[in-house]
Design an enzyme around this catalytic site. Structure first.
Site, PDB file in Angstrom:
ATOM      1  N   LEU A 173       0.996  -0.867   0.078  1.00 60.93           N
ATOM      2  CA  LEU A 173      -0.113  -0.110  -0.094  1.00 60.93           C
ATOM      3  C   LEU A 173       0.861   1.102  -0.001  1.00 60.93           C
ATOM      4  CD1 LEU A 173      -2.709  -1.069   2.835  1.00 60.93           C
ATOM      5  CD2 LEU A 173      -2.929  -1.200   0.425  1.00 60.93           C
ATOM      6  N   ASP A 174       0.519   2.292  -0.649  1.00 56.28           N
ATOM      7  CA  ASP A 174       1.076   3.550  -0.645  1.00 56.28           C
ATOM      8  C   ASP A 174       1.431   3.804   0.939  1.00 56.28           C
ATOM      9  OD1 ASP A 174       1.238   4.160  -3.332  1.00 56.28           O
ATOM     10  OD2 ASP A 174      -0.478   5.228  -3.110  1.00 56.28           O
ATOM     11  N   LYS A 175       2.420   4.584   1.322  1.00 54.81           N
ATOM     12  CA  LYS A 175       2.816   4.984   2.689  1.00 54.81           C
ATOM     13  C   LYS A 175       1.771   5.728   3.583  1.00 54.81           C
ATOM     14  CE  LYS A 175       6.755   6.492   5.185  1.00 54.81           C
ATOM     15  NZ  LYS A 175       8.209   7.215   5.069  1.00 54.81           N
ATOM     16  N   ARG A 192      -6.050   6.302  -7.381  1.00 50.29           N
ATOM     17  CA  ARG A 192      -5.835   7.927  -6.940  1.00 50.29           C
ATOM     18  C   ARG A 192      -5.994   8.467  -8.652  1.00 50.29           C
ATOM     19  NH1 ARG A 192      -0.337   7.900  -3.867  1.00 50.29           N
ATOM     20  NH2 ARG A 192      -0.508  10.435  -4.216  1.00 50.29           N
TER      21      ARG A 192
END
Length: 240
Positions: free
Chosen positions: A57-59, A156
């Site tokens: 997952l993105d940070k 996103r």
């Protein structure tokens, strides 16, 4: 930053897998250049020495992440990801009002390797996401996002193509949410600078569904972390 105890993050565990609720601002894996920062993989290996993180997952993104305890378990989930058999559901708060009913976005994504991605119909890799509106607010919309593929920044950028940028996602023109914009008569003291309700973009991996080694389905739901839950509570109170 205070790092949580790994045990406190566990949503599910059996002999083969652990599913944790990743907090925001903690990376999934060692980042390039190895800054030595704490990440989910390191925390997992202190708990289970052969642990492998099965996807990232993105940070800034919080939520459910699958960790395999054995090489066999890792192979099994990797194959499920490859065959698009892992079912992932995210929740996002987006700027503006949108009504999505099984909106299917099929726009190829090109990752130029520099943490930036673009929609590129010629060079991009296939990327598919399904969007559904969960709840309308006056100025925002809570959206369910189901990525079929797993490209970097997929949800996103696909939302951004619909002019539905995720709140707080400045990379894709999303604006932070301030309490002063929701609550009438909200005043700051003279020297105070207002902080956004959420200090990141509003994206949470809500649910993951995959099959265990025995072929039985594992369904795990990740509760909202405190910051995301606070945002929803304030939208319910002041923007409904």
């Amino acid at each position: 930053m205070k790092y949580p105890s790994f045990k406190d993050l566990i949503l599910f565990e059996n002999d083969d897998y652990i599913v944790v609720n990743k907090p925001p601002f903690v990376a999934s894996l060692d980042e390039r250049g190895g800054s030595g920062e704490v990440n989910i993989l390191r925390l997992a290996r202190q708990y289970s020495p052969d642990a492998q993180v099965c996807h990232r997952l993105d940070k800034e993104t919080s939520g459910a992440i699958i960790i395999a305890k054995t090489p066999e378990a890792y192979r099994s989930v990797s194959m499920q990801f490859e065959r698009r058999k892992v079912d992932k559901t995210y929740h996002a708060v987006v700027d503006g009002q949108f009504t999505f009913k099984d909106l299917f976005i099929d726009l190829p994504i090109l990752n130029d390797g520099n943490k930036s991605v673009t929609i590129d119909r010629k060079e991009g890799k296939r990327a598919e996401t399904i969007f559904n509106t969960i709840k309308h607010y006056r100025h925002y919309t809570l959206v369910e996002c189901k990525p079929i593929t797993g490209r970097m920044h997929q949800i996103r950028i696909h939302l951004a193509t619909q002019r539905a940028a995720i709140a707080g996602d400045d990379m894709y023109r999303g604006k932070p949410v301030f309490l002063s914009s929701l609550k009438k008569g909200y005043r700051l003291s003279k020297d105070e600078e207002e902080q956004p309700i959420l200090k990141r973009f509003a994206l949470h991996a809500r649910q993951v569904v995959f099959k265990g080694i025995d072929g039985k389905e594992i369904v795990i739901e990740a509760p909202y972390p405190k910051d995301f839950a606070t945002l929803i509570k304030l939208l319910d109170k002041f923007d409904a």
